[in-house]
Design a protein around this motif. Structure first.
Motif, PDB file in Angstrom:
ATOM      1  N   ARG A 297       0.857  -1.191   0.000  1.00  0.00           N
ATOM      2  CA  ARG A 297       0.000   0.000   0.000  1.00  0.00           C
ATOM      3  C   ARG A 297       0.886   1.231   0.000  1.00  0.00           C
ATOM      4  O   ARG A 297       1.698   1.414   0.903  1.00  0.00           O
ATOM      5  N   LEU A 298       0.684   2.042  -1.004  1.00  0.00           N
ATOM      6  CA  LEU A 298       1.445   3.274  -1.100  1.00  0.00           C
ATOM      7  C   LEU A 298       1.066   4.184   0.058  1.00  0.00           C
ATOM      8  O   LEU A 298      -0.104   4.476   0.265  1.00  0.00           O
ATOM      9  N   SER A 299       2.068   4.577   0.843  1.00  0.00           N
ATOM     10  CA  SER A 299       1.771   5.431   1.996  1.00  0.00           C
ATOM     11  C   SER A 299       2.507   6.765   1.936  1.00  0.00           C
ATOM     12  O   SER A 299       2.343   7.590   2.818  1.00  0.00           O
TER      13      SER A 299
ATOM     14  N   ARG B  44       4.687   1.466   3.291  1.00  0.00           N
ATOM     15  CA  ARG B  44       4.816   1.154   4.718  1.00  0.00           C
ATOM     16  C   ARG B  44       6.278   1.300   5.141  1.00  0.00           C
ATOM     17  O   ARG B  44       6.800   2.381   5.141  1.00  0.00           O
ATOM     18  N   ASN B  45       6.965   0.198   5.478  1.00  0.00           N
ATOM     19  CA  ASN B  45       8.352   0.281   5.947  1.00  0.00           C
ATOM     20  C   ASN B  45       9.377   0.296   4.806  1.00  0.00           C
ATOM     21  O   ASN B  45      10.543   0.563   5.033  1.00  0.00           O
TER      22      ASN B  45
ATOM     23  N   HIS C 265       7.697   5.203  12.685  1.00  0.00           N
ATOM     24  CA  HIS C 265       6.919   6.188  13.446  1.00  0.00           C
ATOM     25  C   HIS C 265       7.679   6.701  14.666  1.00  0.00           C
ATOM     26  O   HIS C 265       7.332   7.723  15.230  1.00  0.00           O
ATOM     27  N   ARG C 266       8.737   5.991  15.092  1.00  0.00           N
ATOM     28  CA  ARG C 266       9.520   6.438  16.240  1.00  0.00           C
ATOM     29  C   ARG C 266      10.458   7.583  15.831  1.00  0.00           C
ATOM     30  O   ARG C 266      10.919   7.645  14.700  1.00  0.00           O
TER      31      ARG C 266
ATOM     32  N   PHE D 273       5.341  10.494   4.583  1.00  0.00           N
ATOM     33  CA  PHE D 273       5.754   9.151   4.947  1.00  0.00           C
ATOM     34  C   PHE D 273       4.617   8.320   5.538  1.00  0.00           C
ATOM     35  O   PHE D 273       4.836   7.212   6.007  1.00  0.00           O
ATOM     36  N   GLY D 274       3.404   8.841   5.539  1.00  0.00           N
ATOM     37  CA  GLY D 274       2.257   8.086   6.058  1.00  0.00           C
ATOM     38  C   GLY D 274       2.161   8.177   7.563  1.00  0.00           C
ATOM     39  O   GLY D 274       3.042   8.686   8.252  1.00  0.00           O
TER      40      GLY D 274
END
Length: 198
Positions: free
Chosen positions: A29-31, A62-63, A104-105, A193-194
């Motif tokens: 999924r493109l984020s 995602r990552n 996310h960190r 970056f989502g």
């Protein structure tokens, strides 16, 4: 008969639309997307390597991210032994793959690999705007380090990597080892970056 044919065609079309092939990126999924500058500096035994600058960009899934890059460096003065050589240049570009753990960190693991093609150009003192001797080379630069989320749209990664070069055949005695070595890298990524956690 026409009703039967159109009915079968409609059923076939409906089944074709519902059937989906499983592919490598079917669950990706493109984020987000990003772009920004890249800086490479030689360290350790490669500390004399010229600083290289360039840039790149990519799509975030995602990552993971997938994109493209381009990097160039000029003036490998330490390699110049012949008086007629004015400048030695290295430029390359290609595919850029990367992975971030827990992006996310605020501070998280960052890894990437750049796989590219380019050339080593040797300029002699003849006032020509083009290199007089050019080698086509293949370049692989894996790196690992940490990335800092400065803002929601700006990240800075500091990494250690290694530049592998293959295909150096200048005919002037230079080897792939002259352009390969350990690097300290700074990558600045600007974009989206989502909001996911992963």
């Amino acid at each position: 008969m026409k009703k039967l044919i159109f009915g079968l065609m409609g059923l076939f079309l409906a089944l074709a639309v519902q059937a989906q092939h499983e592919t490598l990126f079917s669950n990706a999924r493109l984020s987000g997307a990003f772009g920004g500058p890249i800086v490479e500096m030689g360290i350790g035994d490669a500390r004399d390597m010229t600083t290289a600058v360039g840039g790149g960009g990519g799509l975030v899934f995602r990552n993971f991210f997938l994109g493209a890059y381009g990097v160039g460096s000029i003036d490998y003065d330490r390699l110049i032994e012949e008086e007629d050589i004015e400048e030695i240049e290295l430029g390359h570009g290609g595919i850029w793959l990367g992975y971030t753990l827990a992006p996310h960190r605020v501070l998280h693991l960052y890894t990437s690999a750049r796989l590219g093609w380019g050339g080593i150009g040797i300029d002699v003192t003849d006032n020509s705007p083009f290199p007089d001797d050019t080698d086509n080379v293949f370049v692989v630069t894996p790196e690992v380090g940490v990335e800092l989320n400065v803002t929601k749209w700006f990240r800075v990664a500091g990494t250690v990597g290694y530049r592998f070069i293959d295909g150096v055949e200048t005919g002037r005695g230079y080897r792939a080892d002259d352009f390969s070595g350990t690097l300290a890298n700074l990558t600045f990524r600007f974009g989206w970056f989502g909001w996911h956690r992963g």
